[in-house]
Motif scaffolding. Structure first.
Motif, mmCIF file in Angstrom:
data_model
loop_
_atom_site.group_PDB
_atom_site.id
_atom_site.type_symbol
_atom_site.label_atom_id
_atom_site.label_comp_id
_atom_site.label_asym_id
_atom_site.label_seq_id
_atom_site.Cartn_x
_atom_site.Cartn_y
_atom_site.Cartn_z
ATOM 1 N N SER A 241 26.989 38.880 59.143
ATOM 2 C CA SER A 241 26.103 38.883 57.983
ATOM 3 C C SER A 241 25.136 40.063 57.991
ATOM 4 O O SER A 241 24.935 40.731 56.974
ATOM 5 N N THR A 242 24.544 40.343 59.142
ATOM 6 C CA THR A 242 23.581 41.450 59.217
ATOM 7 C C THR A 242 24.249 42.778 58.890
ATOM 8 O O THR A 242 23.728 43.585 58.104
ATOM 9 N N ALA A 243 25.410 43.020 59.488
ATOM 10 C CA ALA A 243 26.108 44.294 59.263
ATOM 11 C C ALA A 243 26.558 44.448 57.826
ATOM 12 O O ALA A 243 26.403 45.519 57.222
ATOM 13 N N LEU A 244 27.113 43.380 57.230
ATOM 14 C CA LEU A 244 27.735 43.502 55.913
ATOM 15 C C LEU A 244 26.755 43.306 54.762
ATOM 16 O O LEU A 244 26.859 43.989 53.738
ATOM 17 N N ARG A 245 25.800 42.397 54.913
ATOM 18 C CA ARG A 245 24.922 42.069 53.787
ATOM 19 C C ARG A 245 23.602 42.819 53.815
ATOM 20 O O ARG A 245 22.907 42.891 52.802
ATOM 21 N N HIS A 246 23.247 43.334 54.968
ATOM 22 C CA HIS A 246 21.946 43.993 55.082
ATOM 23 C C HIS A 246 22.093 45.469 55.485
ATOM 24 O O HIS A 246 21.645 46.352 54.758
ATOM 25 N N ALA A 247 22.729 45.722 56.634
ATOM 26 C CA ALA A 247 22.786 47.100 57.140
ATOM 27 C C ALA A 247 23.576 48.016 56.217
ATOM 28 O O ALA A 247 23.119 49.123 55.901
ATOM 29 N N ARG A 248 24.746 47.581 55.777
ATOM 30 C CA ARG A 248 25.579 48.490 54.974
ATOM 31 C C ARG A 248 24.914 48.864 53.653
ATOM 32 O O ARG A 248 24.836 50.061 53.326
ATOM 33 N N PRO A 249 24.435 47.916 52.838
ATOM 34 C CA PRO A 249 23.785 48.342 51.586
ATOM 35 C C PRO A 249 22.502 49.136 51.816
ATOM 36 O O PRO A 249 22.204 50.062 51.059
ATOM 37 N N TRP A 250 21.752 48.791 52.873
ATOM 38 C CA TRP A 250 20.529 49.551 53.158
ATOM 39 C C TRP A 250 20.855 50.984 53.517
ATOM 40 O O TRP A 250 20.209 51.928 53.033
ATOM 41 N N ARG A 251 21.847 51.189 54.356
ATOM 42 C CA ARG A 251 22.200 52.549 54.759
ATOM 43 C C ARG A 251 22.722 53.362 53.573
ATOM 44 O O ARG A 251 22.476 54.570 53.492
ATOM 45 N N ALA A 252 23.444 52.702 52.672
ATOM 46 C CA ALA A 252 23.929 53.411 51.477
ATOM 47 C C ALA A 252 22.757 53.871 50.617
ATOM 48 O O ALA A 252 22.745 54.991 50.092
ATOM 49 N N THR A 253 21.757 53.016 50.473
ATOM 50 C CA THR A 253 20.560 53.384 49.715
ATOM 51 C C THR A 253 19.804 54.513 50.409
ATOM 52 O O THR A 253 19.377 55.485 49.783
ATOM 53 N N ALA A 254 19.657 54.379 51.719
ATOM 54 C CA ALA A 254 18.925 55.397 52.478
ATOM 55 C C ALA A 254 19.615 56.750 52.414
ATOM 56 O O ALA A 254 18.956 57.792 52.327
ATOM 57 N N ALA A 255 20.948 56.747 52.457
ATOM 58 C CA ALA A 255 21.697 58.005 52.460
ATOM 59 C C ALA A 255 21.500 58.798 51.174
ATOM 60 O O ALA A 255 21.586 60.033 51.178
ATOM 61 N N LYS A 256 21.223 58.122 50.070
ATOM 62 C CA LYS A 256 21.014 58.833 48.800
ATOM 63 C C LYS A 256 19.711 59.634 48.811
ATOM 64 O O LYS A 256 19.595 60.627 48.092
ATOM 65 N N GLY A 257 18.729 59.189 49.602
ATOM 66 C CA GLY A 257 17.497 59.956 49.777
ATOM 67 C C GLY A 257 16.394 59.664 48.793
ATOM 68 O O GLY A 257 15.238 60.037 49.025
ATOM 69 N N ASP A 258 16.705 58.999 47.659
ATOM 70 C CA ASP A 258 15.680 58.762 46.635
ATOM 71 C C ASP A 258 14.533 57.918 47.178
ATOM 72 O O ASP A 258 13.366 58.124 46.813
ATOM 73 N N LEU A 259 14.852 56.981 48.015
ATOM 74 C CA LEU A 259 13.826 56.106 48.591
ATOM 75 C C LEU A 259 12.750 56.915 49.299
ATOM 76 O O LEU A 259 11.552 56.636 49.162
ATOM 77 N N TYR A 260 13.164 57.922 50.007
ATOM 78 C CA TYR A 260 12.213 58.713 50.792
ATOM 79 C C TYR A 260 11.487 59.735 49.928
ATOM 80 O O TYR A 260 10.294 59.989 50.131
ATOM 81 N N ARG A 261 12.189 60.305 48.955
ATOM 82 C CA ARG A 261 11.523 61.258 48.061
ATOM 83 C C ARG A 261 10.414 60.573 47.270
ATOM 84 O O ARG A 261 9.386 61.191 46.947
#
Length: 276
Positions: A241-261
């Motif tokens: 559950s952690t890997a599929l429901r939390h880590a994967r979507p979070w990393r996809a969001t983080a990789a786009k960079g908008d969150l940090y900008r």
């Protein structure tokens, strides 16, 4: 049963396409008897692999390779099982073959073919023509992708398949070095998807055939004389559950960079990196 049941092959490969084809069909029958929906074979399974079984493409009986492939396709339709099969794929002379994975559906149709993109120095210099496209396909609502052997060394390929929505990456190889297993497991954990490794039975092969979970751990391995191992890919598995429901979507969001900008600051103490 939830999820999708798969079979991962660990056979012996010869220079004889007829013997290889017979072995493929035997393991397909065992896979179907074990309720697998998909069976994966190693790199070069049908034709034989260059350098190991093949010294010159002129020695290969391509008509026999095709005849064996057609029999395998017909059996896939009879058994209702998907097949991912390694083989050289001949091109128009004088072009060298591709190093490929045939994707055969449970109706017996050749629905796609993955051509190895990152060939080794010897492969690209003497034996194969490269491919350039990823391949994805869906079985029972689960999305699969394909890679071959030395491509384990190129993280961008695994990241590309994550962006394409792959849930299980089928990694077929002829042989592997001591770090292959570590790298395959790392890609599974980083991208939060399953990685299935199919490798032939070789005397000193350090990498087991089997399925690695999105947590980066083998869930099953072919051991001893076993030529086939079964594993279930289940996105509802609570342990993942952690890997599929939390880590994967979070990393996809983080990789786009908008969150940090969106949280960027204007501060001289930020821009001056020698400030105390």
């Amino acid at each position: 049963m939830t999820g999708i049941r798969t079979a991962i092959a660990r056979p012996t490969i010869t220079a004889d396409p007829a013997a290889n084809g017979k072995k493929v069909r035997s393991l397909m029958r065992k896979a179907a008897a074990g309720r697998a929906r998909l069976v994966q074979f190693p790199e070069g399974m049908l034709s034989g692999y260059a350098k190991a079984q093949i010294a010159d493409w002129a020695d290969v009986d391509w008509r026999l390779v095709r005849a064996e492939l057609e029999e395998i396709m017909a059996l896939a339709g009879e058994l209702g099982v998907w097949v991912v099969l390694g083989s050289a794929h001949p091109l128009t002379p004088p072009n060298r073959p591709h190093n490929s994975l045939y994707v055969i559906s449970d109706t017996g149709a050749l629905v796609d073919r993955y051509d190895k993109r990152y060939c080794s120095h010897t492969e690209i210099t003497h034996f194969y023509s490269p491919g350039f496209e990823p391949v994805v396909f869906d079985v029972d609502g689960y999305r699969f992708g394909t890679l071959i052997c030395i491509e384990v060394n190129f993280p961008q390929l695994f990241a590309q398949y994550e962006r394409l929505g792959v849930e299980c990456l089928l990694l077929s190889t002829y042989g592997a070095d001591d770090s292959f297993e570590t790298k395959a497991a790392a890609h599974a954990a980083i991208n939060c998807y399953w990685v299935a490794v199919s490798v032939p039975a070789l005397p000193d092969e350090p990498t087991p055939a089997g399925l690695i979970t999105p947590a980066g751990l083998y869930t099953t391995q072919a051991a001893g004389p076993a030529e086939l191992t079964f594993a279930t890919i289940d996105r509802q598995d609570p342990a993942l559950s952690t890997a599929l429901r939390h880590a994967r979507p979070w990393r996809a969001t983080a990789a786009k960079g908008d969150l940090y900008r969106a949280h960027a600051v204007t501060d001289p103490r930020s821009t001056n990196r020698t400030a105390l």
